[in-house]
Design a protein around this motif. Sequence first.
Motif, short mmCIF file in Angstrom:
data_model
loop_
_atom_site.label_atom_id
_atom_site.label_comp_id
_atom_site.label_asym_id
_atom_site.label_seq_id
_atom_site.Cartn_x
_atom_site.Cartn_y
_atom_site.Cartn_z
N ARG A 144 1.03 -2.07 0.04
CA ARG A 144 0.00 -0.30 -0.52
C ARG A 144 0.82 1.17 -0.03
O ARG A 144 0.31 2.39 -0.17
CB ARG A 144 -0.60 -0.30 1.04
CG ARG A 144 -1.83 -0.84 0.89
CD ARG A 144 -2.94 -0.84 2.80
NE ARG A 144 -3.53 -2.40 2.09
CZ ARG A 144 -4.78 -3.04 3.45
NH1 ARG A 144 -4.33 -2.65 4.29
NH2 ARG A 144 -5.70 -3.76 3.13
N THR A 145 2.25 1.23 0.30
CA THR A 145 3.12 2.63 0.22
C THR A 145 3.13 3.17 -1.04
O THR A 145 3.20 2.39 -2.32
CB THR A 145 4.43 2.04 0.54
OG1 THR A 145 4.81 1.44 2.14
CG2 THR A 145 5.16 3.28 0.21
N PRO A 146 2.46 4.25 -1.43
CA PRO A 146 2.47 4.91 -3.08
C PRO A 146 3.67 4.56 -3.56
O PRO A 146 4.89 5.19 -2.94
CB PRO A 146 2.00 6.16 -2.57
CG PRO A 146 1.57 6.08 -1.12
CD PRO A 146 1.79 4.86 -0.46
N GLU A 149 7.37 6.34 -2.94
CA GLU A 149 7.94 6.78 -1.76
C GLU A 149 8.60 4.97 -0.62
O GLU A 149 8.23 4.58 -1.16
CB GLU A 149 6.62 6.61 -0.31
CG GLU A 149 5.71 7.98 -1.26
CD GLU A 149 4.50 8.11 -0.24
OE1 GLU A 149 4.27 8.02 0.57
OE2 GLU A 149 4.02 9.25 -0.87
N LYS A 168 4.82 -3.32 -7.28
CA LYS A 168 3.79 -3.10 -7.27
C LYS A 168 2.89 -4.31 -7.86
O LYS A 168 3.05 -4.12 -8.89
CB LYS A 168 3.06 -1.29 -7.87
CG LYS A 168 3.76 -0.57 -6.90
CD LYS A 168 3.72 -0.81 -5.20
CE LYS A 168 4.37 0.33 -4.56
NZ LYS A 168 4.32 -0.11 -3.11
N VAL A 172 -4.81 -3.63 -6.69
CA VAL A 172 -4.67 -2.33 -5.70
C VAL A 172 -5.72 -2.27 -4.61
O VAL A 172 -6.97 -2.78 -5.14
CB VAL A 172 -4.98 -1.52 -6.36
CG1 VAL A 172 -4.57 -0.08 -4.78
CG2 VAL A 172 -3.92 -1.11 -7.52
N PRO A 173 -5.44 -2.16 -3.01
CA PRO A 173 -4.05 -1.94 -2.93
C PRO A 173 -3.20 -3.46 -2.85
O PRO A 173 -2.26 -2.98 -2.28
CB PRO A 173 -4.47 -1.41 -1.51
CG PRO A 173 -5.79 -2.58 -0.60
CD PRO A 173 -6.18 -2.49 -1.79
#
Length: 314
Positions: A144-146, A149, A168, A172-173
Amino acid sequence: MTARVCVFTEPHRGADYEDQLRFAQLVEACGFEGFFRADHYQAMGADPGLPGPTDAWLTLGALARETSRIRLGTLVTSATFRLPGPLAVTVAQVDRMSGGRVELGLGAGWYEREHTSYGIPFPPAPERFDRLEEQLAVITGLWRTPAGEHFSHHGHHYQLLDAPALPKPVQVPGPPIIVGGRGPKRTPQLAARYADEFNMPFKSVAETARAYRRIAEACERTGRADSGRPPLVLSTGVVVAIGHTDAEAQRRAAPLHVKSALPPEDPVIGSPAQLVDRLGEFSAIGAGRFHLRLIDFTDLDHLELIAGEVLPQL
């Protein structure tokens, strides 16, 4: 009723990759929702489970490229087997390889013998559950970390510093997380906090109903309903040995009578109609998804019987 029906398999009983590929592709062709497999490194009876274990996530990554529709996942990966950071990377990669069809079942681990055999540390149950809770926090945190970041975690068992939180996953998420089991306290709490699905494996309707009530109470205590998150999917595992005749069903059930380290189960042994009735009973107590455990990878007729005479009635 409208039901989501998946197939659950145990390759550690004896199946190589080709067996699993053939079975998973038939699961897809027959119209089931998903193919799930256990994550074990050793069979639980006297039979060693030839030809030996296959790694769950290595296998699922390969199956991701050989299937196109079915959901793929573990019931369940043991938190003792892998560190949470690399596990998050692995599952995200398989999710990308599958085009977003992966689900992660994660548990505390319970079968000490396979740990001893392969040199895997097996701490006491309280520590295993502590590690499971931290792993759930780390894995969901990484996913879930954008993008762009970093993620850090300062826990008792795991420390991550400025992880880039890549790759990723497609979903999502993140891929749906399944938490399951018979534990009356910590399991419901962890499911309410972190999971998308709670699974009660291979127990009676009455026992499963009690587990679902504990889950509802845990969701209320943790404020899940007020958090904006979707309600937990409730699922059940059902051991299946059915046939056109009673003799055929009993032949398929024969492995269930072999002494094993598994806890007592409540299988459906009999006709397709009996399986339809049992799934209806589970549906009446709130189950929305079913994981049918089939024992023999070579018994493709069993799979086709369920697809032909059970799925159309759901």
